[in-house]
Design a protein around this motif. Sequence first.
Motif, PDB file in Angstrom:
ATOM      1  N   ALA A 116     -46.958 107.708 -12.973  1.00 58.20           N
ATOM      2  CA  ALA A 116     -46.750 106.325 -12.535  1.00 58.20           C
ATOM      3  C   ALA A 116     -47.807 105.958 -11.500  1.00 58.20           C
ATOM      4  CB  ALA A 116     -45.356 106.153 -11.937  1.00 58.20           C
ATOM      5  N   ASN A 117     -48.219 104.694 -11.503  1.00 55.27           N
ATOM      6  CA  ASN A 117     -49.214 104.271 -10.511  1.00 55.27           C
ATOM      7  C   ASN A 117     -48.798 102.997  -9.769  1.00 55.27           C
ATOM      8  OD1 ASN A 117     -49.538 102.617 -12.704  1.00 55.27           O
ATOM      9  ND2 ASN A 117     -51.740 102.927 -12.917  1.00 55.27           N
ATOM     10  N   MET A 177     -48.253 101.927 -15.229  1.00 60.78           N
ATOM     11  CA  MET A 177     -46.889 102.458 -15.310  1.00 60.78           C
ATOM     12  C   MET A 177     -46.163 102.221 -13.990  1.00 60.78           C
ATOM     13  SD  MET A 177     -44.402 103.949 -16.845  1.00 60.78           S
ATOM     14  CE  MET A 177     -45.220 104.353 -18.390  1.00 60.78           C
ATOM     15  N   VAL A 178     -45.055 101.477 -14.062  1.00 61.63           N
ATOM     16  CA  VAL A 178     -44.219 101.211 -12.899  1.00 61.63           C
ATOM     17  C   VAL A 178     -43.030 102.160 -12.904  1.00 61.63           C
ATOM     18  CG1 VAL A 178     -42.841  99.504 -11.661  1.00 61.63           C
ATOM     19  CG2 VAL A 178     -44.862  98.770 -12.965  1.00 61.63           C
ATOM     20  N   ALA A 179     -42.876 102.913 -11.829  1.00 60.86           N
ATOM     21  CA  ALA A 179     -41.660 103.715 -11.638  1.00 60.86           C
ATOM     22  C   ALA A 179     -40.578 102.771 -11.132  1.00 60.86           C
ATOM     23  CB  ALA A 179     -41.918 104.833 -10.636  1.00 60.86           C
ATOM     24  N   SER A 227     -50.293 102.783  -3.533  1.00 66.32           N
ATOM     25  CA  SER A 227     -49.922 102.155  -4.797  1.00 66.32           C
ATOM     26  C   SER A 227     -49.563 100.685  -4.621  1.00 66.32           C
ATOM     27  CB  SER A 227     -48.717 102.898  -5.382  1.00 66.32           C
ATOM     28  OG  SER A 227     -48.114 102.157  -6.412  1.00 66.32           O
ATOM     29  N   GLN A 273     -42.625  98.895 -17.307  1.00 64.29           N
ATOM     30  CA  GLN A 273     -41.555  99.212 -16.362  1.00 64.29           C
ATOM     31  C   GLN A 273     -40.715 100.339 -16.969  1.00 64.29           C
ATOM     32  OE1 GLN A 273     -41.435  97.100 -13.550  1.00 64.29           O
ATOM     33  NE2 GLN A 273     -43.079  95.829 -14.362  1.00 64.29           N
ATOM     34  N   CYS A 274     -40.548 101.432 -16.248  1.00 71.61           N
ATOM     35  CA  CYS A 274     -39.856 102.577 -16.836  1.00 71.61           C
ATOM     36  C   CYS A 274     -38.829 103.145 -15.863  1.00 71.61           C
ATOM     37  CB  CYS A 274     -40.864 103.655 -17.218  1.00 71.61           C
ATOM     38  SG  CYS A 274     -40.244 104.801 -18.448  1.00 71.61           S
ATOM     39  N   MET A 334     -39.939 108.218 -18.697  1.00 75.56           N
ATOM     40  CA  MET A 334     -41.337 107.984 -18.363  1.00 75.56           C
ATOM     41  C   MET A 334     -42.258 108.938 -19.118  1.00 75.56           C
ATOM     42  SD  MET A 334     -43.119 107.753 -14.617  1.00 75.56           S
ATOM     43  CE  MET A 334     -43.779 109.426 -14.604  1.00 75.56           C
ATOM     44  N   ALA A 355     -42.218 110.688  -9.778  1.00 75.78           N
ATOM     45  CA  ALA A 355     -42.842 109.836 -10.791  1.00 75.78           C
ATOM     46  C   ALA A 355     -44.258 109.461 -10.395  1.00 75.78           C
ATOM     47  CB  ALA A 355     -42.005 108.577 -11.002  1.00 75.78           C
TER      48      ALA A 355
END
Length: 406
Positions: free
Chosen positions: A188-189, A163-165, A219, A133-134, A145, A183
Amino acid sequence: MNKQKVLLENVLLEDGFIYDKNIVIGTKTKSKDILICNEKIEGIYEKNTFKEKIEKIDMKGMLAVPSFKDRHIHLDKGYYGGKWSACTPFTSVFDRIKEEEEFLPNFLDDTEVKAKRLLDLLIENGVTETRVQCNVDPIIGLGNMERVIRALEDYKDKVNYEMVAFPQHGLLRSNSISYMKDAMRNGANIVGGLDPATIDDNINKSIDEMMNIAVEFNSDIDIHLHERGTLGAYVIKRLLKVVEEAKWQNRVTISHGYCLGDLEQNDLADICESMKELGVELSTTSPIDVACPPVPFISDYGVKVNIINDNINDHWSPFGSGDLLQRLSRMCEKFGVIEEYNLNKYLKLITNGVSILDKDGKVLWPKADDKADIVFCDASCSAEAIARISKRNALMKDGRFIFKNI
């Protein structure tokens, strides 16, 4: 491609349950040899029956369990890996966010180094996969990130990641929609979200905008929900309705979900039924200081549950060991999980759903063609490993040891 083979000798594997009057009172184990070929388990053999001359490693009777997957961890904006700091007194979430807005730019120089220190901690405790989580917000942009991704790329042979935005300051409150889309274009995905009622002050718009971003970028979603009681339940029901309308089944995770610990059982069961039907997961630390979703009930209902680390020594909390096995042990103690069978059953909460034995004691893991992602514990069975938080002596990812102390 040349096959790189190694035989792991003298590995302790679970092999069924021991019963007394139809009650599980223990776990059967056998010492076996595991053949690893490239990134996978090629075969499992009785001791001393594999005759091919290849490299052999004596695992000295260590228990093998599936490696751990941390489905919710913050690697940015923390103190761990740097100078110690406890927290300022907690007054409100808004004050914490304001505090964060003030110090985030000053943290950037050390973000990558601290992220790597946290990754080392996770790896030492048996983790080979993370959902990170970023923060993404107008204060920091994509700065956090970008630095965390650099750290993760340096560790890509040790840890897989998503990767979480995450709009920590509110998707709407901080006007972060454009930053979230940036992001998603730049590493981020997974689309994050946060408290549509208490932070964004607009339940429908917050959830709809989050889903719009997810649909635009095809996503998954991971929304942090701290809202309590009937308000929290209403938010979850609204989220589930949007998930169904968007046909986003099996693509949404609710993190925290504190309100699930506030509800009467009938109301909780109604929400669990919808989560199960829609394939919505729950990720929780099983906290001891606030209402906690009743993990055994929710998991046994058929909802996929993940026990997670979340934050480790940052401005929200000075605590956190980085040890998912310890988190799971705490959950079991909190909810009175004391039986051999149930301790064994709930290991799946830290392995992303992988179980060693089924309800009848049939072996599900390891099997030929499974990924060779294995934790080796100083324990007689997984129930003991959980209850005693047993030492991890080695970790294998993709058929390679990324640490070994045997």
